[in-house]
Design a protein around this motif. Structure first.
Motif, PDB file in Angstrom:
ATOM      1  N   ILE A  96      35.764  27.195  38.315  1.00 39.13           N
ATOM      2  CA  ILE A  96      36.349  28.421  38.853  1.00 39.13           C
ATOM      3  C   ILE A  96      36.336  29.488  37.760  1.00 39.13           C
ATOM      4  CG2 ILE A  96      38.392  29.494  39.863  1.00 39.13           C
ATOM      5  CD1 ILE A  96      39.205  26.769  40.892  1.00 39.13           C
ATOM      6  N   ASP A  97      35.841  30.658  38.113  1.00 44.01           N
ATOM      7  CA  ASP A  97      35.836  31.791  37.195  1.00 44.01           C
ATOM      8  C   ASP A  97      37.051  32.653  37.511  1.00 44.01           C
ATOM      9  OD1 ASP A  97      35.370  34.102  35.727  1.00 44.01           O
ATOM     10  OD2 ASP A  97      33.193  33.978  36.008  1.00 44.01           O
ATOM     11  N   SER A  98      37.885  32.886  36.493  1.00 39.27           N
ATOM     12  CA  SER A  98      39.110  33.653  36.756  1.00 39.27           C
ATOM     13  C   SER A  98      38.804  35.097  37.149  1.00 39.27           C
ATOM     14  CB  SER A  98      40.034  33.620  35.539  1.00 39.27           C
ATOM     15  OG  SER A  98      39.456  34.338  34.481  1.00 39.27           O
ATOM     16  N   ARG A  99      37.528  35.513  36.981  1.00 38.78           N
ATOM     17  CA  ARG A  99      37.158  36.859  37.418  1.00 38.78           C
ATOM     18  C   ARG A  99      36.807  36.898  38.905  1.00 38.78           C
ATOM     19  NH1 ARG A  99      32.696  37.558  32.842  1.00 38.78           N
ATOM     20  NH2 ARG A  99      32.289  35.540  33.796  1.00 38.78           N
ATOM     21  N   ASP A 100      36.704  35.723  39.523  1.00 37.53           N
ATOM     22  CA  ASP A 100      36.412  35.663  40.961  1.00 37.53           C
ATOM     23  C   ASP A 100      37.698  35.478  41.743  1.00 37.53           C
ATOM     24  OD1 ASP A 100      33.726  35.794  40.434  1.00 37.53           O
ATOM     25  OD2 ASP A 100      33.418  33.616  40.549  1.00 37.53           O
ATOM     26  N   PRO A 101      37.962  36.360  42.692  1.00 35.84           N
ATOM     27  CA  PRO A 101      39.139  36.137  43.531  1.00 35.84           C
ATOM     28  C   PRO A 101      38.938  34.909  44.415  1.00 35.84           C
ATOM     29  CG  PRO A 101      38.151  38.292  43.964  1.00 35.84           C
ATOM     30  CD  PRO A 101      37.202  37.541  43.089  1.00 35.84           C
ATOM     31  N   ASN A 102      40.062  34.349  44.879  1.00 37.54           N
ATOM     32  CA  ASN A 102      39.974  33.214  45.793  1.00 37.54           C
ATOM     33  C   ASN A 102      39.295  33.634  47.081  1.00 37.54           C
ATOM     34  OD1 ASN A 102      41.485  31.679  44.030  1.00 37.54           O
ATOM     35  ND2 ASN A 102      43.419  32.253  44.999  1.00 37.54           N
ATOM     36  N   GLY A 103      38.569  32.699  47.701  1.00 34.60           N
ATOM     37  CA  GLY A 103      38.026  32.962  49.026  1.00 34.60           C
ATOM     38  C   GLY A 103      39.141  33.103  50.054  1.00 34.60           C
TER      39      GLY A 103
END
Lengths: 104, 555
Positions: A96-103
């Motif tokens: 998980i990349d902390s720069r990606d918001p959750n789906g």
């Protein structure tokens, strides 16, 4: 729900003891992290994410239906790699990349 | 054991470095050059209810919406028992604090045009795994904020109904801190661990709310004579069975409906308020149509994978459960259950009775977040907003001529006599378990389907008083054990307050959260706040009229 600290892997850095929101982890007399009362653990996994030596394993207690799976986390800048060893010994990694918001 | 006394001086003392406390410290520093001290029982990097992260920001005003719209939503969900003034002043700040936390580094999902992407009517999609480290880092960059980690505040220093500071102890070393402050913010969070939990064995702390939030802020306020409100509006979360992980992500994220064992969608039958969803689940189980589930079977592989990631960011136990059992949500519906009851002003209206500036009835003592009452559905952004309002109120209140708090002489002697080295944490644990059993059986816990009566509450009160007397005699061998005793005593006095509140509301307003078997219906005579004050060892109940938005409420 709790954690187990693998003594042979612990480097005694104390970061887990610093962040535990219940202050449940201590550095024992021989310089290793210990959790004297694992039943007090909330299961937030803060220590698991903090541990640079992957010495802390997250598991589900048998009383809540835990089946023996173990989880550790590798941190790599903004990435968190969650390694989950299933009861049959096989490994599943979720990154998980902390720069990606959750789906969701 | 002898204690060393250490005096500390600050302008603004914040008790608890969680969501509201951290934000209040930052907001205060933006507005003045005075000093701030955060006293935190653990470490602000991962303390409080956001330790594991948070999956969404649940209080945001979408384009086309208004702050008043948010007030109306929260009032409906709480069936009228809210403070309009508090909800509106909070709602007006929700979007601003959201931009601020994004600026500090929180990832928020956006549309191609740069606007925030919605998850439901009021919710934003984020990656909130690191929300506490983000706040802690912002605080570390502000030289006027001092953080005292691993320090447990246990008593307010109040004279003539005005606060001058607090007493605190180190959880590691034999130190008694006497902290003098010109204003104090209570941001300790709410209370878990009052009732027997879902998993009473080894996994007893696998609960919704942090087991380390013991109701310390409420208890200190109660003892200092502060007025409390609406404690009877308990919060009982609807959760994934066993792991007690959130269900909103399944319901809102993939549109999973609540279904009973017959496969019937039952949620519409009971109303879609927060308490209605719980009440429906309890009722279906009681009528033999359990177990109840969120219907996730059949979701796409992509949805399945995204859910596993989303849960790692807030409740990793659920993802581990899915993977180790081999039954991921696309393959099997997720069973749900109600938790034990908690007291938390971020979700319900329980907490300190405050004026519009978030000052409690004790002069100079402010409250925000889960500690402050009257303002439900705060969630993360609402707690930020309240922290900011309280910081502004505290700044306005401060008087540079405030005298220092007196030395801790009497308190020190009392603590030293308790620290005689003969006690053990096991005795404290035993009493805690007895307390949880009493509350479960007689004050509407899980095993009683949340039901209680005047008679059962009377029994609960008698038994809790006896336990409190026994707790008074507990001894500690070290500082950690002393803190466990404080925590037990905090829970016990809060249990007494909760029992008094439950007994005073002669109706059942929030089905699920309250189930008064003597008065199973709603009675609009009780469209009032039930407040209490602890006077000479007893709780006095006050009924107060509703306060609407647009008014500025003064004590």
């Amino acid at each position: 729900m709790s954690i187990e600290i693998r003594r042979e892997a612990c480097i005694g850095c104390g970061q887990c003891a610093d962040v535990c929101p219940g202050s449940l982890i201590l550095i024992g007399p021989e310089g290793h992290a210990v959790i004297p009362r694992p039943e007090r653990c909330w299961g937030c996994a803060s220590c698991v994410k903090e541990c640079p030596a992957l010495a802390i394993e997250f598991f589900l207690g048998e009383d809540m239906g835990g089946k023996g799976g173990r989880m550790t986390v590798r941190r790599d800048n903004s990435l968190l790699r969650w390694d989950i060893v299933k009861p049959d010994g096989s490994l599943k990694t979720i990154t998980i990349d902390s720069r990606d918001p959750n789906g969701y | 054991m002898k204690l060393k006394e250490e005096p500390i001086l600050t302008d603004f003392l914040i008790v608890g470095g969680g969501t509201a406390g951290c934000y209040a410290a930052l907001a205060f520093c933006e507005r003045c050059d005075k000093s701030v001290l955060i006293a935190e029982k653990a470490n602000i990097k991962r303390s409080g209810c956001l330790a594991a992260g948070v999956n969404a920001l649940n209080a945001y005003i979408m384009p086309g919406g208004t702050p008043q719209g948010y007030v109306d939503y929260a009032r409906g969900d709480a069936e009228g028992i809210v403070r309009g003034d508090l909800l509106l002043t909070m709602s007006e700040r929700l979007n601003r604090v959201t931009r601020k936390i994004e600026g500090l580094g929180l990832t928020i999902l956006k549309n191609p045009d740069g606007s925030y992407a919605a998850r439901g009517k009021r919710n934003l999609k984020i990656n909130g795994e690191n929300i506490k480290p983000i706040l802690a880092e912002a605080i570390s960059k502000e030289p006027r904020i001092t953080v005292l980690n691993r320090v447990c505040v246990f008593e307010y220093i109040v004279r003539d109904n005005r606060i001058y500071g607090v007493y605190a102890v180190s959880i590691d070393k034999p130190i008694l801190y006497v902290i003098s402050a010109k204003a104090v913010l209570c941001a300790t969070g709410g209370a878990a661990g009052l009732y027997k939990p879902n998993n009473p064995g080894f996994s007893r702390h696998k609960m919704w709310y942090p087991p380390f939030n013991t109701g310390a802020g409420y208890a200190m306020g109660i003892r200092a004579g502060a007025e409390m409100t609406t404690l009877e509006m308990r919060f009982i979360a609807l959760r994934c069975k066993d792991t007690i992980a959130p269900t909103g992500t399944l319901a809102q994220g993939v549109g999973a409906k609540q279904v009973n064992s017959l496969g019937e969608v039952y949620e519409q039958k009971y109303g879609l308020t927060t308490s209605g969803r719980l009440h429906g689940t309890v009722s279906e189980n009681l009528e033999g149509r359990g177990p109840c589930c969120l219907r996730t079977a059949g979701i796409s592989p992509r949805q399945d994978e995204d859910l596993q990631k989303a849960y790692l960011n807030m409740a990793p136990s659920q993802t581990l459960r899915w993977i180790e059992s081999g039954n991921t949500p696309s393959m099997q519906n997720v069973e749900i259950e109600g938790t034990e009851p908690y007291i938390t002003g971020g979700h319900t209206a329980s907490g300190y009775w405050v004026n519009t500036n978030r000052e409690t009835t004790v002069r100079g003592l402010f409250a925000a977040g889960d500690a402050a009452g009257g303002c439900p559905q705060k969630y993360v952004t609402g707690a930020f907003a309240e922290g900011e309002i309280a910081a502004q109120g505290a700044l306005k209140y401060m008087d540079d001529g405030t005298p220092l708090a007196a030395s801790g002489g009497g308190v020190k002697t009392l603590l030293e006599s308790r620290l005689d080295g003969t006690g053990s944490a096991d005795e404290t644990d035993r009493l805690e378990e007895e307390m949880q059993l009493v509350m479960d059986e007689h004050a509407g816990g899980i095993s009683r389907h949340y039901r209680y009566s005047g008679e059962s509450l009377k029994t609960a009160d008698e038994k809790i008083r006896i336990l409190a007397d026994r707790a008074d005699l507990l001894k500690a061998g070290n500082m950690r054990e002393l803190v466990y005793i404080f925590e037990l005593m905090e829970r016990l006095i809060l249990c007494r307050a909760l029992i008094a509140h439950l007994a005073a509301r002669h109706e059942t307003r929030w089905r699920g959260f309250t189930e008064n078997t003597d008065y199973p219906d709603t009675n609009d005579v009780f469209l009032k706040y039930i407040n209490s004050r602890f006077v000479d060892g007893e709780f006095q109940i006050l009924f107060r009229d509703l306060v609407a938005e647009g008014e500025a409420y003064e004590h």
